[in-house]
Each structure stands twice: as structure tokens, then as C-alpha cells.
Design a protein around this motif. Structure first.
Motif, PDB file in Angstrom:
ATOM      1  N   ILE A 220       8.108   5.372   6.472  1.00 59.65           N
ATOM      2  CA  ILE A 220       6.741   5.030   6.895  1.00 59.65           C
ATOM      3  C   ILE A 220       5.741   5.971   6.230  1.00 59.65           C
ATOM      4  O   ILE A 220       6.100   7.075   5.807  1.00 59.65           O
ATOM      5  CB  ILE A 220       6.598   5.086   8.431  1.00 59.65           C
ATOM      6  CG1 ILE A 220       7.043   6.468   8.989  1.00 59.65           C
ATOM      7  CG2 ILE A 220       7.430   3.985   9.093  1.00 59.65           C
ATOM      8  CD1 ILE A 220       5.975   7.487   9.083  1.00 59.65           C
ATOM      9  N   ASN A 221       4.501   5.538   6.133  1.00 62.03           N
ATOM     10  CA  ASN A 221       3.424   6.414   5.668  1.00 62.03           C
ATOM     11  C   ASN A 221       2.612   6.867   6.869  1.00 62.03           C
ATOM     12  O   ASN A 221       2.188   6.042   7.693  1.00 62.03           O
ATOM     13  CB  ASN A 221       2.533   5.687   4.668  1.00 62.03           C
ATOM     14  CG  ASN A 221       3.023   5.823   3.247  1.00 62.03           C
ATOM     15  OD1 ASN A 221       2.680   6.773   2.554  1.00 62.03           O
ATOM     16  ND2 ASN A 221       3.880   4.885   2.823  1.00 62.03           N
ATOM     17  N   ARG A 222       2.389   8.176   6.954  1.00 60.64           N
ATOM     18  CA  ARG A 222       1.679   8.775   8.084  1.00 60.64           C
ATOM     19  C   ARG A 222       0.261   9.156   7.661  1.00 60.64           C
ATOM     20  O   ARG A 222       0.061   9.784   6.618  1.00 60.64           O
ATOM     21  CB  ARG A 222       2.427  10.008   8.586  1.00 60.64           C
ATOM     22  CG  ARG A 222       1.860  10.638   9.855  1.00 60.64           C
ATOM     23  CD  ARG A 222       2.722  11.813  10.302  1.00 60.64           C
ATOM     24  NE  ARG A 222       4.074  11.406  10.610  1.00 60.64           N
ATOM     25  CZ  ARG A 222       4.474  10.957  11.802  1.00 60.64           C
ATOM     26  NH1 ARG A 222       3.584  10.862  12.796  1.00 60.64           N
ATOM     27  NH2 ARG A 222       5.729  10.612  12.010  1.00 60.64           N
ATOM     28  N   MET A 223      -0.736   8.773   8.471  1.00 58.24           N
ATOM     29  CA  MET A 223      -2.133   9.133   8.217  1.00 58.24           C
ATOM     30  C   MET A 223      -2.426  10.457   8.907  1.00 58.24           C
ATOM     31  O   MET A 223      -2.253  10.590  10.120  1.00 58.24           O
ATOM     32  CB  MET A 223      -3.071   8.039   8.745  1.00 58.24           C
ATOM     33  CG  MET A 223      -4.544   8.289   8.457  1.00 58.24           C
ATOM     34  SD  MET A 223      -5.672   7.057   9.202  1.00 58.24           S
ATOM     35  CE  MET A 223      -5.325   5.623   8.207  1.00 58.24           C
ATOM     36  N   LEU A 246       0.427   5.306  11.715  1.00 57.67           N
ATOM     37  CA  LEU A 246       1.444   5.051  10.701  1.00 57.67           C
ATOM     38  C   LEU A 246       1.231   3.699  10.034  1.00 57.67           C
ATOM     39  O   LEU A 246       0.727   2.758  10.655  1.00 57.67           O
ATOM     40  CB  LEU A 246       2.843   5.055  11.336  1.00 57.67           C
ATOM     41  CG  LEU A 246       3.193   6.191  12.300  1.00 57.67           C
ATOM     42  CD1 LEU A 246       4.570   5.947  12.904  1.00 57.67           C
ATOM     43  CD2 LEU A 246       3.146   7.537  11.586  1.00 57.67           C
ATOM     44  N   LEU A 247       1.641   3.599   8.783  1.00 61.08           N
ATOM     45  CA  LEU A 247       1.778   2.313   8.100  1.00 61.08           C
ATOM     46  C   LEU A 247       3.250   1.948   8.185  1.00 61.08           C
ATOM     47  O   LEU A 247       4.105   2.629   7.602  1.00 61.08           O
ATOM     48  CB  LEU A 247       1.318   2.426   6.644  1.00 61.08           C
ATOM     49  CG  LEU A 247       1.628   1.237   5.723  1.00 61.08           C
ATOM     50  CD1 LEU A 247       1.015  -0.062   6.240  1.00 61.08           C
ATOM     51  CD2 LEU A 247       1.165   1.528   4.291  1.00 61.08           C
ATOM     52  N   ILE A 271      -1.017   0.748  11.329  1.00 63.23           N
ATOM     53  CA  ILE A 271      -1.267  -0.310  10.362  1.00 63.23           C
ATOM     54  C   ILE A 271       0.031  -1.089  10.207  1.00 63.23           C
ATOM     55  O   ILE A 271       1.058  -0.521   9.796  1.00 63.23           O
ATOM     56  CB  ILE A 271      -1.692   0.281   8.998  1.00 63.23           C
ATOM     57  CG1 ILE A 271      -2.904   1.196   9.173  1.00 63.23           C
ATOM     58  CG2 ILE A 271      -1.975  -0.832   7.995  1.00 63.23           C
ATOM     59  CD1 ILE A 271      -2.926   2.359   8.217  1.00 63.23           C
ATOM     60  N   HIS A 272      -0.003  -2.358  10.564  1.00 57.75           N
ATOM     61  CA  HIS A 272       1.182  -3.199  10.450  1.00 57.75           C
ATOM     62  C   HIS A 272       1.184  -3.941   9.125  1.00 57.75           C
ATOM     63  O   HIS A 272       0.134  -4.416   8.663  1.00 57.75           O
ATOM     64  CB  HIS A 272       1.231  -4.205  11.596  1.00 57.75           C
ATOM     65  CG  HIS A 272       1.814  -3.660  12.856  1.00 57.75           C
ATOM     66  ND1 HIS A 272       1.792  -4.335  14.056  1.00 57.75           N
ATOM     67  CD2 HIS A 272       2.468  -2.500  13.104  1.00 57.75           C
ATOM     68  CE1 HIS A 272       2.400  -3.612  14.985  1.00 57.75           C
ATOM     69  NE2 HIS A 272       2.815  -2.497  14.432  1.00 57.75           N
TER      70      HIS A 272
END
Length: 318
Positions: A220-223, A246-247, A271-272
């Protein structure tokens, strides 16, 4: 003369006592709109009120033309903040009592939730050599409208485009079943589990979340660490108002009648994206030299050096 001064002093003490009593007895907490959960006021006889709600208030206040932009956004409702609230109230024809109650809160959110952030079109590398990629999303106030996100490499070369959803919960008290759908505007981005925050923030690739049903089986990508816009104070490095943005995807097909042609379910502010796209993003990023960092969960401050950027702008907010 002495008796005159004594009467004047008594009157002054009476007025101050009435003001302090009104401030202390504010009882409309349950009418406050999210993210605010209590009436905020300044009272010399009580401990200064502080917290994330005050940070949000201060950051929205300084967007008003009636408030001194030098107001400190330190999270303490001090005398200067009460003066700023009074100035905002006066400028917007509200009852100028310097108490931040439901009416003032609703007007403030309606007028100044937009951060004015607009993506500058600059490559990730412009912000630092450590940034190897950038996500750019345009979203609407009504987050039930899904949009197209873009992944760029460090030099702004398009790598991948994908469908995304940035809709959080519908309200602050709901604990909806999973997965769930709605076509509402969504809970505002300042509230936990609300819509995905706008602005510029750092991104980093983490190993998969431990719950593949809710977050999918892929990295996952974390903001993290806001830089501009609402993200700057909502995702502060050491004292974030929000975290866990998260994305990611989810195993929606296995747990509902969802198919790829349908809208994605709402999130808790994340973000889905479709499973295929999250898998592709992971593989593309690794190909760009991005490292998959071991997932730290909600650790604050974030323990790794970020490798990318999120740029999220709300259409009509500029």
C-alpha cells in the motif's frame, strides 16, 4: 471619589464574572459540527483549551480576510485566538462574543474548508531527489463521484492511470457495515474517517496491511507529512490530526456482489482503487527503484524517508 472608584471596580468585576460564566457554561457541544465536538472559548479563570480541534479552527480562521494571518496555529485557544474568532464573527455578521459555537463553526466550515491547493505540474524530483514518483488526483466536493488518478515518475512521465474513490464515512457517529456504498458528499476531511484530505503530502510504499480482506493483499502507499494545503496541518510530521490515509484496495468481490464496473465502496478516509491497479502500481514503483518499507502501522513520527508524493486537489477550490 473613593466610593465612585469602588462602584466602578465592582461593575467591572461583575461584567468579567458574567463573561467568564457565559464562557464556562456553554452547553451546546452536541450541536457542534464535525470535526468540532465542543464549544471553544477563552476564560482567564480556567485552563486554556487545547487540542486538534483548536489546530483545525486556527488554520481555517487564518483564511478569513477578517482575521490576522499571523495568528499562531499552535492548538491553544488563547486570548489571540478568541480575538480572531470575534473578528471572524464581526466580519460575517455573527454574534461577536468570541465564543466558537455551532453557528460560527458552521459558517467557518462553509467558507474556508477549501484550501485553494492546485497542483503546480512540477515533477516529483523538483521537491527533492528522494522523491521517485508522484500521484496526482483531482476530486470533487461530492466524493461519491469517482475520478481518475495519475502516477508519474520522478521526471513527470506518465506511468499509470487508474480509477479511484476518496469518499470517507457519511457521518462522524456511524460505524457502517463493511463494505458499504453511498452517494453522499461524505464526511468532511477534517474529521477522523472523513474524506481523503486535499493538498500536497509525502507518500511511501509499505508492505501489505495485515488485513487483506479490508486492504487487499498488495503493498500500500501511505500518505504522510503534509507539505501544502489542508494536508499540511492535518498530516503534520509530529502531531498529525489524521493518520492511516492509505492508497489500497480490498477483497470486495469476495465479500459482496461488487464487480469492477460498479463504484467502489466507501473507505475510512483512504483512497480506494481496483485490485488490478494497486497490484500494477506496486510493480511499477518497484521498477522505478522504490523500496517496499516494512509496514509501520500508525507509528508517529513516520520512521522512514518518504519516496514519493501525493498531490490531491479539489475541483472548484482554487
Amino acid at each position: 471619589d473613593f466610593s465612585f472608584m469602588l462602584r466602578g471596580l465592582s461593575l467591572l468585576l461583575f461584567v468579567c464574572a458574567v463573561w467568564a460564566s457565559d464562557c464556562a457554561s456553554a452547553s451546546m457541544d452536541n450541536e457542534m459540527p464535525s470535526p468540532f465536538y465542543r464549544v471553544l472559548c477563552y476564560n482567564t479563570n480556567q485552563q486554556i483549551m487545547s487540542g486538534h480541534d483548536v489546530i483545525i479552527l486556527q488554520n481555517l480562521l487564518i483564511r478569513s480576510p477578517y482575521v490576522n494571518s499571523s495568528l499562531s496555529c499552535d492548538g491553544e485557544f488563547d486570548y489571540e485566538t478568541s480575538v480572531a474568532v470575534g473578528a471572524f464573527q464581526t466580519g460575517n455578521n455573527l454574534n461577536a462574543d468570541s465564543i466558537f459555537g455551532p453557528s460560527t463553526a458552521n459558517v467557518l466550515l462553509n467558507l474556508h474548508s477549501c484550501d485553494g491547493y492546485k497542483d503546480a505540474g512540477k515533477p516529483a524530483s523538483y521537491y527533492g531527489s528522494q522523491y521517485l514518483y508522484k500521484f496526482h488526483f483531482q476530486v470533487f466536493r461530492n466524493r461519491s463521484f469517482e475520478t481518475i488518478g495519475t502516477l508519474y515518475n520522478a521526471n513527470n512521465v506518465l506511468v499509470h492511470q487508474f480509477r479511484l474513490r476518496t469518499h470517507g464515512w457519511d457521518n462522524a457517529t456511524a460505524n457502517p457495515p463493511w463494505p458499504y456504498w453511498s452517494n453522499t458528499v461524505g464526511l468532511n476531511m477534517f474529521t477522523s474517517n472523513g474524506n481523503t484530505p486535499t493538498g500536497l503530502a509525502e507518500a511511501d510504499l509499505n508492505s501489505p496491511e495485515p488485513d487483506p480482506t479490508s486492504y487487499g493483499p498488495f503493498p500500500i502507499n501511505r500518505m504522510i507529512n503534509g507539505i501544502e494545503g489542508n494536508a499540511k496541518f492535518l498530516l503534520d510530521y509530529s502531531n498529525p490530526v489524521r493518520s492511516g490515509i492509505l492508497l489500497h484496495t480490498g477483497e470486495w468481490r469476495m465479500n459482496s456482489d461488487w464487480v469492477a464496473s460498479m463504484d467502489m465502496p466507501n473507505s475510512e478516509g483512504c483512497i480506494h482503487a481496483h485490485p488490478y491497479d494497486i497490484e500494477q502500481i506496486w510493480q511499477y514503483l518497484v521498477g522505478l527503484g522504490v523500496e517496499v518499507h516494512e509496514n509501520p502501522g500508525g507509528q508517529i513520527p513516520y520512521p522512514y524517508k518518504a519516496q514519493g508524493l501525493f498531490s490531491v486537489e479539489q475541483v472548484g477550490c482554487q
